[in-house]
Design a protein around this motif. Structure first.
Motif, PDB file in Angstrom:
ATOM      1  N   MET A   8       0.004  20.514  62.151  1.00 29.33           N
ATOM      2  CA  MET A   8      -0.732  19.600  61.429  1.00 29.33           C
ATOM      3  C   MET A   8      -0.430  18.029  61.141  1.00 29.33           C
ATOM      4  O   MET A   8      -0.519  17.566  60.081  1.00 29.33           O
ATOM      5  CB  MET A   8      -0.964  20.360  59.870  1.00 29.33           C
ATOM      6  CG  MET A   8      -1.610  21.731  60.152  1.00 29.33           C
ATOM      7  SD  MET A   8      -1.652  22.445  58.506  1.00 29.33           S
ATOM      8  CE  MET A   8      -1.989  24.276  58.958  1.00 29.33           C
ATOM      9  N   TYR A   9       0.013  17.722  62.345  1.00 23.84           N
ATOM     10  CA  TYR A   9       0.270  16.249  62.015  1.00 23.84           C
ATOM     11  C   TYR A   9      -0.846  15.395  62.105  1.00 23.84           C
ATOM     12  O   TYR A   9      -1.801  15.740  62.937  1.00 23.84           O
ATOM     13  CB  TYR A   9       1.008  15.889  63.466  1.00 23.84           C
ATOM     14  CG  TYR A   9       1.120  14.292  63.585  1.00 23.84           C
ATOM     15  CD1 TYR A   9       1.740  13.471  62.563  1.00 23.84           C
ATOM     16  CD2 TYR A   9       0.490  13.569  64.879  1.00 23.84           C
ATOM     17  CE1 TYR A   9       2.007  12.100  62.774  1.00 23.84           C
ATOM     18  CE2 TYR A   9       0.797  12.395  64.806  1.00 23.84           C
ATOM     19  CZ  TYR A   9       1.579  11.393  63.739  1.00 23.84           C
ATOM     20  OH  TYR A   9       1.396  10.006  63.550  1.00 23.84           O
ATOM     21  N   SER A  10      -1.046  14.566  61.103  1.00 21.62           N
ATOM     22  CA  SER A  10      -2.346  14.123  60.543  1.00 21.62           C
ATOM     23  C   SER A  10      -1.934  12.587  60.315  1.00 21.62           C
ATOM     24  O   SER A  10      -1.609  12.191  59.468  1.00 21.62           O
ATOM     25  CB  SER A  10      -2.629  14.597  59.078  1.00 21.62           C
ATOM     26  OG  SER A  10      -3.657  14.085  58.495  1.00 21.62           O
ATOM     27  N   PRO A  11      -2.471  11.715  61.577  1.00 29.23           N
ATOM     28  CA  PRO A  11      -2.140  10.249  61.435  1.00 29.23           C
ATOM     29  C   PRO A  11      -3.159   9.535  60.552  1.00 29.23           C
ATOM     30  O   PRO A  11      -4.165   9.128  61.137  1.00 29.23           O
ATOM     31  CB  PRO A  11      -2.253   9.894  62.859  1.00 29.23           C
ATOM     32  CG  PRO A  11      -3.131  11.094  63.588  1.00 29.23           C
ATOM     33  CD  PRO A  11      -2.852  12.417  62.779  1.00 29.23           C
ATOM     34  N   SER A  50       2.178  19.812  68.113  1.00 34.97           N
ATOM     35  CA  SER A  50       1.467  20.933  68.065  1.00 34.97           C
ATOM     36  C   SER A  50       1.415  21.655  69.467  1.00 34.97           C
ATOM     37  O   SER A  50       1.605  22.811  69.730  1.00 34.97           O
ATOM     38  CB  SER A  50       0.298  20.637  67.425  1.00 34.97           C
ATOM     39  OG  SER A  50       0.404  20.322  65.976  1.00 34.97           O
ATOM     40  N   ARG A  59       2.796  19.364  58.373  1.00 31.14           N
ATOM     41  CA  ARG A  59       3.055  20.388  57.404  1.00 31.14           C
ATOM     42  C   ARG A  59       4.456  20.911  57.626  1.00 31.14           C
ATOM     43  O   ARG A  59       4.819  21.228  58.816  1.00 31.14           O
ATOM     44  CB  ARG A  59       2.168  21.482  58.006  1.00 31.14           C
ATOM     45  CG  ARG A  59       2.499  22.884  57.127  1.00 31.14           C
ATOM     46  CD  ARG A  59       1.814  23.039  56.030  1.00 31.14           C
ATOM     47  NE  ARG A  59       2.129  24.275  55.475  1.00 31.14           N
ATOM     48  CZ  ARG A  59       3.100  24.610  54.462  1.00 31.14           C
ATOM     49  NH1 ARG A  59       3.598  23.472  54.099  1.00 31.14           N
ATOM     50  NH2 ARG A  59       3.512  25.748  53.973  1.00 31.14           N
ATOM     51  N   TYR A 110       2.130  25.467  68.417  1.00 29.83           N
ATOM     52  CA  TYR A 110       2.357  25.658  66.953  1.00 29.83           C
ATOM     53  C   TYR A 110       1.729  24.445  66.042  1.00 29.83           C
ATOM     54  O   TYR A 110       1.967  23.357  66.159  1.00 29.83           O
ATOM     55  CB  TYR A 110       3.693  25.790  66.394  1.00 29.83           C
ATOM     56  CG  TYR A 110       4.055  26.652  65.221  1.00 29.83           C
ATOM     57  CD1 TYR A 110       4.600  27.867  65.360  1.00 29.83           C
ATOM     58  CD2 TYR A 110       3.683  26.478  63.781  1.00 29.83           C
ATOM     59  CE1 TYR A 110       4.890  29.143  64.550  1.00 29.83           C
ATOM     60  CE2 TYR A 110       3.885  27.374  62.778  1.00 29.83           C
ATOM     61  CZ  TYR A 110       4.282  28.572  62.873  1.00 29.83           C
ATOM     62  OH  TYR A 110       4.421  29.307  62.028  1.00 29.83           O
ATOM     63  N   ASN A 111       0.449  24.829  65.288  1.00 30.21           N
ATOM     64  CA  ASN A 111      -0.170  23.690  64.550  1.00 30.21           C
ATOM     65  C   ASN A 111       0.771  22.979  63.703  1.00 30.21           C
ATOM     66  O   ASN A 111       0.581  23.667  62.425  1.00 30.21           O
ATOM     67  CB  ASN A 111      -1.271  24.323  64.177  1.00 30.21           C
ATOM     68  CG  ASN A 111      -2.511  22.979  63.768  1.00 30.21           C
ATOM     69  OD1 ASN A 111      -1.908  22.026  63.708  1.00 30.21           O
ATOM     70  ND2 ASN A 111      -3.445  23.048  63.480  1.00 30.21           N
ATOM     71  N   GLU A 164       3.060  13.020  68.292  1.00 31.12           N
ATOM     72  CA  GLU A 164       1.678  13.018  68.613  1.00 31.12           C
ATOM     73  C   GLU A 164       1.296  14.268  69.507  1.00 31.12           C
ATOM     74  O   GLU A 164      -0.178  14.646  69.423  1.00 31.12           O
ATOM     75  CB  GLU A 164       1.533  11.744  69.225  1.00 31.12           C
ATOM     76  CG  GLU A 164       1.327  10.659  68.109  1.00 31.12           C
ATOM     77  CD  GLU A 164       1.227   9.097  68.750  1.00 31.12           C
ATOM     78  OE1 GLU A 164       1.576   8.856  69.987  1.00 31.12           O
ATOM     79  OE2 GLU A 164       1.114   8.126  68.019  1.00 31.12           O
ATOM     80  N   SER A 188      -2.200  16.811  50.173  1.00 31.17           N
ATOM     81  CA  SER A 188      -1.928  17.757  51.120  1.00 31.17           C
ATOM     82  C   SER A 188      -3.329  18.147  51.647  1.00 31.17           C
ATOM     83  O   SER A 188      -4.435  18.085  51.011  1.00 31.17           O
ATOM     84  CB  SER A 188      -1.104  18.947  50.592  1.00 31.17           C
ATOM     85  OG  SER A 188      -1.753  19.690  49.687  1.00 31.17           O
ATOM     86  N   ASP A 189      -3.418  18.943  52.719  1.00 31.33           N
ATOM     87  CA  ASP A 189      -4.739  19.570  53.323  1.00 31.33           C
ATOM     88  C   ASP A 189      -5.140  20.701  52.162  1.00 31.33           C
ATOM     89  O   ASP A 189      -6.438  20.865  52.075  1.00 31.33           O
ATOM     90  CB  ASP A 189      -4.410  20.316  54.473  1.00 31.33           C
ATOM     91  CG  ASP A 189      -4.529  19.103  55.803  1.00 31.33           C
ATOM     92  OD1 ASP A 189      -4.860  18.111  55.229  1.00 31.33           O
ATOM     93  OD2 ASP A 189      -3.954  19.424  56.847  1.00 31.33           O
TER      94      ASP A 189
END
Lengths: 986, 416
Positions: free
Chosen positions: B111-114, B103, B182, B108-109, B100, B287-288
């Motif tokens: 891109m954890y996407s909950p 990043s 990612r 560093y992003n 959580e 994916s994004d």
């Protein structure tokens, strides 16, 4: 309507066969034989798409499956809409409707192009460096924005109504690619009589020969040679020709997957849309050709900039003039060839710019003889033109002179990249050929051979002979008689050579067109320490677009080599992964759809049960009767009635799904004794025993009845879900642990219908059918073969309800007859048919566990009350594990019964058990509810549970914390009725 | 230079020429305090936490190929913590909490996407099992909720909940905090952050031997670039762990299988969450970039080949097309495999080994990505203190001697 850019003569399109189609709603005309790309070009439409990131206007770049720009959505009505198709591969048909993608409000005026304002910001990997003030900001703000901007086409709405087919095939020689090499190979192989499959991704076979306007083969024009050869091949019975078929995956043992497109070129069809071929070939000939490389220089992506050979294909094959004035950038002589063809068709060639300082070159002379200006040592440095290119700037390398030229068609001849995808997928090793500036096959691993351009041969004569050799050799190796060398005479055309064109740096020098990867992106990646080609690919996304790098991979390496002063050969290469070109999900799924997604297994008694009004449930692949409601009954009331009936009179149950294995042989008893924890060696013929099977780790794996029919023959039953697993487990031990044992295993699950008769009047139902034999002579757990209604049946006296019970194994086909007879007799005793749900309740009332419900891969026999099991046995699978410390440690979860204090609440299966009524988060669970039912016999809900130290907790009061509040339960014995077990023995 | 908007904007004006290398490419030193084998997510995270939390910065991470090139860069990136057993809940939740803020932690992003992970129940047994998970997770304080089929469709509109489906959806367990990240960025982020603290990441350097003294204590490793001395050696080599451990004469209870994944061509967003169907062996998210990312089951046979069999792929797509009928006309763009190392109870092994100074972190099977931060964190503590971190303790190699297995998957298998 006229087609302003259609030539007056030539080409392979059917000029007499006009086809109407639309692009972005605009009505247009093409000819049969056109691709969407050639038809658009014929209508003067070059702008067809927008790039992913910067929304730059993009035109048709190529003529084949390598096209990165011209992706469109084909509209056929909701479920049939398909995004991301390449205009270069779509054959036009009457009424075709194509729509451009990734633009708003229109292709020519796209608001998304505003992204260009930020292009200095949006370099490779920018998203790794920002957008991370907090998780919430990423989730709510940045990620949705990125997701919205990304993606290409739109998914269809609704279900695809088309069908897809699947076919398995074997052949001696599979030839992939029907260009000159593939055709020569096919002719040579087919002549030997072996079984051949020839496939090609295009609608017409012939490959590069279809765009050949000036070469003769064996004395006739190339295209006529192709046509006559194909006519001959079609006459051979031993060859299957598959046009529109892409070999997309090369797997182990010469297993190659092909995707055949059957109906997309038609307005409508009743045939399956696509077909998956799964081919096992003795030998494979790869004749996959080569792909021309673009040049990398600033603004090399404007509409009107095209691969040189693509322009030649559009002109010669599709009779389209791809522009009004052309400039050719020729790092390879094939550019001259294109220039000469265009020139001959009346398209002025303003310039051929060649980065090479040419000395003697026949192609230069040819061009000059035709009056075309050739500028040697000259590179492109920039282009201009918004929706279509109109200007090119070149620089003379030695003098540095910049020149400006005007043309609406700029052709790039950057050399050729052999198509080694399938070779690489087959695990073959590649080597970098400095002269070609590309990778070529080096060492084969499977039984395949490459022929022609895909192994770096670009001379037609050599290619044809190479194809012949490959086809004949493959046929011989696969079993045909010997072969001989053949020459296939052709018109001699000068050999074409080229140089590895160096990337020209500057802004907007695109390496990967679709993903908008420029030289700057790759340089940035290298600067940031991404040295491996795989890292560069992943950081910049080069080679990861829908063309999977067919045009960009080698140029990426060239840019990397230039930036790091390394040789391309030292950089390695990213893996070529299947598929070669994208494959429709539906094609891969084939017929596995709806009811055929997984075969439905029904029992031999299914029809009878359905007639009885059964409600079915899925148990694995089986449909099993869950309950038999009478009018007005729901699950609950039906089950209460069924339970009561079985306990009071008699019930009839379809147990056919239980796994059944015939275990035979002199060592059968020893084998089973070792596999089951239950002792079985001393079992007498005519007797059966309830048996538990453990995993190597000591956990309960399966249970069932093992019946000994004779000294050397056993009938073993397994759980329904365990049938396949147990047989595999048995085979595994038989083949790997005790290979010396003489035992044979046969699955007989489907050979029998099994009817369970359970209840105090079970014997009364059965006895009349067995006239001479007294059932009382069959003891509990006895097994005997009888005749019932004249049908030989195998009768087990077993009970899974606690009542007197019989399980009758009937030859599957005779099951319905026996069911009907017994059903009537059961009714006569006041009984009924019952389903899975009632079976569950009845066994739970007796405390019988179900594997997978009371057990979960951590449960040993002792946990279930079988503590003494196997103690007396010397050895069996799992015995060692039962002696491990943890199996004897305190705190183990043991099977118990639970009764809710209020006597009315039915617990939820899976609910946790705690001491506290309101456990704080993080409280350790004491166990969980495994089964929960309403017991008709007790008139209240009952539950089984696995509870820590359960057996010593009987009598305690505990809690089941639920979101709505805690339920108080009393811990009791898991056996709720008839604890002495007298009823089954009555 | 820190990664942030302002530096990015500043660099935009100067052609991004000022960005330094994200990690160095150092020559291996002759000795390190700790050597980690395997520069995937787990190995790099271990090095990072060794440096960050335990002050051990003289660390090398050895990598045969390029960092992040194994299963880290090949998986379908599903992240969740709604496991059944308390031991598993503890480690995956430990990871989830780290995800959580990862990043920000790494700058560093990743891109954890909950976006929510939904596990579909297709039969009564699935319902029972998933409800058991929901109840167990609630007790442990881990979010996981039960949805009806209709609620599942509300959460994921393209889902086919027709009762006439071959295996109709009877409900679903949803963990809202679950999601995806990612994968490459996770490896790169840890690599960059570890490198900043002095960790040497040695790529293209295979370990060919493990040196031990006459007492069996680890003294170093032999590599393709010479010998490196160390007294503490951590193995995080996923599918190749058995091979490395065999160099120390240890046989691991591991089997290696190919596991496949694939992506579709990119499309505009259609799938808002992660959907898992264990019963039909299909796992999917978008994916994004717009690609549908689809995971399959493992091949049936042991192998080190990073390509699987076609029939495994087709079987998974059968299921995907059934669950999401709008996908049938979409196209598979790329299909690949990784090698997963599977233990007898399908739970990982983290901890000490019979060889002093040798530590192992392996056996993550098909689910290792989600654990990356937690795994690295507890493995680093285990190496630093030469004793198992409390969360790692139940996952000891020793459990195969005591019988205290942690079997998540067996709970899903039913018989009647």
């Amino acid at each position: 309507m006229i087609q302003p850019f259609r030539t007056q003569i030539g080409g392979l399109v059917e000029r007499w066969n006009a086809i109407r189609f639309t692009f972005d709603g605009r009505a247009l005309i093409g000819f049969k034989g056109d691709t969407l790309a050639s038809a658009l070009l014929a209508n003067g439409i070059f702008l067809v798409g927008r790039s992913v990131k910067y929304h730059r206007p993009r035109g048709i770049l190529a003529a084949g499956s390598e096209e990165p720009n011209a992706l469109v959505r084909i509209v056929r009505g909701h479920g049939r809409d398909t995004p991301n198709l390449r205009a270069t591969q779509i054959e036009i048909y009457e009424g075709l409707a194509a729509v451009s993608q990734n633009n708003f409000p229109s292709l020519a005026f796209d608001l998304g192009a505003i992204a260009r304002l930020g292009e200095k910001f949006l370099l490779a990997g920018f998203y790794y460096k920002t957008f991370m003030p907090s998780l919430v900001a990423w989730k709510k703000l940045f990620e949705p924005a990125i997701r919205h901007a990304a993606g290409l086409g739109r998914a269809p709405i609704g279900e695809d109504p088309d069908q897809y087919a699947n076919r398995y095939a074997h052949c001696d020689v599979l030839i992939i690619g029907a260009g000159p090499a593939g055709l020569a190979a096919a002719r040579a192989a087919a002549a030997t009589g072996v079984r051949v499959i020839l496939c090609d991704e295009q609608a017409q076979m012939g490959g590069s020969l279809l765009a050949d306007s000036d070469t003769d083969i064996e004395g006739r024009p190339a295209r006529d040679w192709v046509a006559s050869l194909l006519r001959d091949l079609y006459r051979h019975e031993n060859i299957i020709l598959l046009p529109r078929t892409t070999a997309f995956g090369y797997y182990a043992d010469n297993f190659v997957a092909l995707a055949e497109r059957r109906t997309d070129h038609q307005s409508a069809s009743s045939y399956p849309r696509e077909r998956l071929w799964q081919v096992r070939a003795k030998e494979v000939v790869l004749a996959t050709g080569a792909i021309e490389r673009p040049l990398v220089f600033p603004n090399n992506d404007r509409p009107g900039i095209m691969l040189a050979d693509a322009a030649r294909v559009y002109l010669n094959r599709y009779a389209v003039r791809p522009g009004t004035t052309a400039i050719v950038l020729a790092a390879h002589d094939s550019g001259y060839r294109a220039a000469l063809d265009l020139h001959a068709a009346g398209i002025p060639i303003a310039l051929i710019a060649d980065p090479r300082e040419t000395t003697y070159n026949p192609w230069v002379q040819r061009a000059q003889k035709a009056g075309i200006r050739v500028a040697a040592g000259t590179e492109p440095v920039n282009t201009f033109g918004h929706l279509r290119v109109h200007t090119l700037q070149t620089r003379h390398g030695a003098s540095g002179t910049i020149e400006t030229h005007h043309a609406d068609l700029i052709l790039m001849a950057g050399g050729w990249t052999p198509t080694v995808h399938l070779f690489s997928q087959s695990r073959g090793r590649l080597r970098f050929d400095e002269q070609l500036g590309a990778h070529v096959p080096d060492i084969s691993v499977q039984r395949e051979r490459s022929a022609g351009a895909c192994r770096g041969l670009f001379d037609l004569n050599a290619t044809l002979e190479d194809g012949h050799r490959a086809g004949a050799e493959a046929a011989t190796t696969s079993g045909a008689a010997s072969w001989s060398h053949a020459t296939i005479p052709t018109t001699i055309i000068p050999i074409m050579t080229g140089t590895a064109a160096l990337p020209i740096t500057g802004r907007h020098a695109f390496v990967d067109f679709q993903n908008d990867v420029t030289i700057s992106d790759i340089q940035l990646a290298l600067r940031e320490g991404f040295r491996s080609v795989e890292h560069v690919k992943r950081y910049t996304a080069t080679g990861m677009a829908t063309d999977q790098g067919k045009l960009s991979n080698v140029n990426t390496l060239a840019v990397m080599a230039q930036a790091t002063n390394r040789a391309v050969a030292d950089l390695g290469l990213t893996s070529f992964r299947p598929p070669y070109t994208p494959v429709t999900f539906g094609t891969l799924a084939g017929l596995s759809r709806g009811a055929l997604f997984d075969p439905i297994r029904t029992t031999p008694l299914h029809t009878q049960e359905a007639a009885e009004g059964a409600m079915f449930e899925n148990i694995g692949a089986w449909k099993r009767a869950r309950y038999f409601p009478k009018p007005g009954e729901d699950l609950h009331t039906a089950v209460i009635r069924e339970c009561r009936t079985v306990r009071e009179t008699v019930g009839l149950f379809d147990a056919s799904t239980l796994g059944k294995i015939d275990v035979s042989g002199p060592d059968a008893a020893l084998f089973l004794d070792r596999l089951y924890a239950t002792p079985l060696r001393n079992l007498s013929p005519g007797k059966s025993r309830y048996s538990i099977m453990l995993t190597e780790a000591g956990f309960v794996m399966d249970d069932g009845i093992v019946a000994r029919l004779s000294e050397t023959n056993f009938h073993v039953t397994t759980t329904t879900g365990g049938a396949a697993r147990v047989l595999a487990h048995m085979e595994d031990y038989l083949q790997t642990e005790w290979p010396w044992m003489q035992v044979w295993l046969t699955s007989i699950t489907e050979q029998f219908a099994v009817i369970a008769l359970q209840g105090p009047r079970a014997r009364d139902v059965l006895q009349p059918f067995l006239n001479a034999i007294d059932l009382a002579s069959l003891p509990h757990m006895g097994v005997r073969d009888f005749r019932l209604c004249g049908i030989p049946v195998r009768l087990f006296r077993v009970s899974f309800t606690g009542e007197i019970g019989f399980e009758i194994n009937i030859p599957a086909d005779d099951g319905p007859i026996v069911w009907a007879q017994l059903r009537e007799a059961v009714a006569g005793q006041g009984g009924c048919a019952y389903g899975m749900e009632t079976m569950h309740v009845l066994r739970a009332e007796k405390g019988f566990f179900i594997v997978g419900q009371e057990t979960d891969g951590t449960v040993i026999p002792d946990d279930l009350g079988f503590g003494a099991l196997g103690h007396a046995k010397l050895d069996f699978v799992g015995k060692r594990s039962l002696a491990l410390p943890h199996m004897r440690a305190p705190g183990r979860l043991r099977l118990v019964g639970l009764l809710t204090e209020d006597g009315t609440t039915k617990l939820e299966e899976g609910a946790q058990i705690t001491a506290e009524a309101r456990p704080p988060p993080g409280t350790k669970s004491l166990g969980h509810v495994t089964s929960s039912y309403t017991s008709a016999a007790l008139g209240r809900p009952i539950a089984l549970a696995l509870l820590a130290n359960g057996r010593t907790r009987i009598g305690e009061t505990l809690n089941i914390p639920m979101p709505t509040g805690s339920v108080v339960v009393h811990v009791v014995s898991p056996v709720f009725i008839d604890p002495e077990g007298t009823r089954a023995y009555g | 230079m820190r990664f942030n908007f302002w530096n990015l904007a500043k660099q935009s004006l100067t052609g991004h020429t000022g960005w330094p290398e994200q990690w160095r490419d150092p020559e291996p030193k002759s000795a390190y305090d700790v050597v980690i084998i395997g520069a995937g997510g787990h190995g790099l995270a271990t090095a990072y936490y060794l440096a960050k939390e335990h002050g051990i910065r003289n660390v090398a991470v050895m990598e045969k190929g390029w960092l992040g090139g194994g299963n880290t860069g090949r998986n379908t990136t599903i992240i969740r913590s709604n496991y059944l057993w308390e031991e598993s809940e503890a480690i995956y939740e430990h990871a989830m909490v780290l995800w959580e803020t990862l990043s920000q932690e790494l700058n560093y992003n990743v891109m954890y996407s909950p976006r929510g992970v939904m596990m579909l129940a297709h039969n009564e047994q699935d319902v029972r099992i998933f409800k058991r998970h929901v109840h167990a997770n609630r007790l442990a304080g881990i979010d996981n909720e039960w949805l009806s089929a209709e609620q599942a469709k509300d959460f994921c509109p393209p889902l086919n909940i027709s009762p006439n489906a071959r295996y109709p959806i009877l409900g679903a367990a949803l963990q809202r905090r679950g999601g995806v990240a990612r994968h490459d960025a996770v490896a790169w982020g840890y690599a960059r952050a570890a490198d900043r603290m002095g960790v040497d990441i040695i790529q293209n350097c295979a370990v060919t031997g493990i040196h031990r003294d006459h007492n069996g204590v680890v003294t170093g490793v032999e590599t393709t670039r010479g010998e490196i001395k160390t007294s503490r050696l951590g193995i995080a080599a996923a599918g190749h762990t058995s091979v490395i451990m065999a160099m120390a004469g240890l046989h691991m209870p591991l089997e290696s299988f190919p596991l496949q994944a694939l992506v579709s061509e990119p499309i505009k967003p259609v799938l808002p969450c992660v959907v898992m169907s264990n019963t039909t062996h299909a796992y999917i998210s978008q994916s994004d970039k717009g690609e549908l990312v689809i995971g399959a089951g493992t091949d049936q046979y042991n192998s080190y080949s990073q390509t699987g069999s076609l029939h495994i792929t087709t079987r998974t797509l059968d299921a995907i097309c059934e669950l999401f009928p709008i996908t049938r006309r979409l196209r598979m763009l790329r299909n690949w495999g990784g090698i997963v190392d599977v233990t007898p109870d399908r739970s990982p092994i983290i901890g000490l080994t019979p060889a002093e100074g040798l530590f192992v972190n392996c056996g993550w099977g098909t689910g290792g990505f989600k654990a990356t931060p937690g795994s690295g964190h507890v493995f680093a503590a285990t190496i630093a203190h030469n004793q198992p971190h409390p969360i790692a303790a139940p996952f000891s190699l020793h459990r195969f001697r005591t019988g205290r297995l942690i079997d998540e998957a067996a709970a899903a298998a039913v018989s009647h």
